[in-house]
Write a protein that holds these residues in place. Structure first.
Motif, mmCIF file in Angstrom:
data_model
loop_
_atom_site.group_PDB
_atom_site.id
_atom_site.type_symbol
_atom_site.label_atom_id
_atom_site.label_comp_id
_atom_site.label_asym_id
_atom_site.label_seq_id
_atom_site.Cartn_x
_atom_site.Cartn_y
_atom_site.Cartn_z
ATOM 1 N N GLN A 185 5.697 8.035 4.722
ATOM 2 C CA GLN A 185 4.473 7.347 5.124
ATOM 3 C C GLN A 185 3.265 7.710 4.279
ATOM 4 N N SER A 186 3.315 8.847 3.614
ATOM 5 C CA SER A 186 2.118 9.292 2.910
ATOM 6 C C SER A 186 2.102 8.916 1.436
ATOM 7 N N LEU A 187 3.213 8.438 0.917
ATOM 8 C CA LEU A 187 3.275 8.120 -0.506
ATOM 9 C C LEU A 187 3.335 6.623 -0.739
ATOM 10 N N PRO A 188 2.768 6.164 -1.865
ATOM 11 C CA PRO A 188 2.934 4.752 -2.215
ATOM 12 C C PRO A 188 4.395 4.470 -2.573
ATOM 13 N N ALA A 189 4.788 3.225 -2.467
ATOM 14 C CA ALA A 189 6.186 2.836 -2.677
ATOM 15 C C ALA A 189 6.726 3.293 -4.027
ATOM 16 N N ASN A 190 5.896 3.271 -5.073
ATOM 17 C CA ASN A 190 6.390 3.656 -6.398
ATOM 18 C C ASN A 190 6.563 5.167 -6.554
ATOM 19 N N ARG A 191 6.160 5.963 -5.586
ATOM 20 C CA ARG A 191 6.313 7.425 -5.624
ATOM 21 C C ARG A 191 7.271 7.943 -4.546
ATOM 22 N N LEU A 192 7.812 7.039 -3.747
ATOM 23 C CA LEU A 192 8.646 7.447 -2.629
ATOM 24 C C LEU A 192 9.897 8.196 -3.066
ATOM 25 N N ARG A 223 2.237 4.049 10.222
ATOM 26 C CA ARG A 223 1.540 3.121 9.326
ATOM 27 C C ARG A 223 1.119 1.870 10.070
#
Length: 154
Positions: free
Chosen positions: A73-80, A145
């Protein structure tokens, strides 16, 4: 159907992951404390060891999925993917370090008293680890979220 349905995730969607992780750390520490108090040279499995394993197991079950959820939940999709990999690497390092500490603590002269003292140090590490987990959870910003999206920002 499972004996104990996974209700922690549903609860986390309402109250956030922080209180669940906090409780998990306390349960885990409670398992170590129970062992420290109850286990001796003549421990009985059902009354002395099993309850501590149940407490520790509940603690782990409350912490691990919620920590994964916090990362997701805390990271953007490109960093998941990277965030999940870091979390799993830290978890694996912790497990490996815990095994290494256990082996170091249990290295003894072969005397029963030395072995028992080594186990007492292991139980203390478990208590401290659970309490540190709970303390660190206090600083987490957690929540759903979907819930956060409904809160207007002004």
């Amino acid at each position: 159907s499972p004996l104990w349905p996974p209700t922690a995730g549903k609860l986390a969607s309402r109250i956030g992951q922080r209180p669940i992780i906090l409780a998990g750390g306390v349960f885990y520490a409670g398992g170590g404390l129970y062992r420290l108090i109850m286990l001796g040279p003549e421990a009985r499995y059902l009354s002395d060891y099993l309850p501590s394993m149940v407490l520790a197991g509940i603690g782990v079950a409350l912490c691990f999925p919620q920590l994964t959820s916090v990362v997701a939940q805390s990271l953007p999709a490109n960093r998941l993917g990277a965030g999940s990999a870091v979390l799993q690497a830290v978890r694996q390092f912790g497990a490996t370090f815990g095994v290494a500490l256990t082996i170091a603590f249990l290295r003894s002269s072969g005397l029963l008293d030395d072995a028992l003292a080594g186990f007492d140090r292991v139980w203390i590490i478990i208590v401290v680890g659970g309490l540190v987990t709970s303390a660190l959870a206090l600083g987490l910003r957690t929540g759903s979220r979907a819930r956060d999206a409904l809160v207007p920002t002004s």
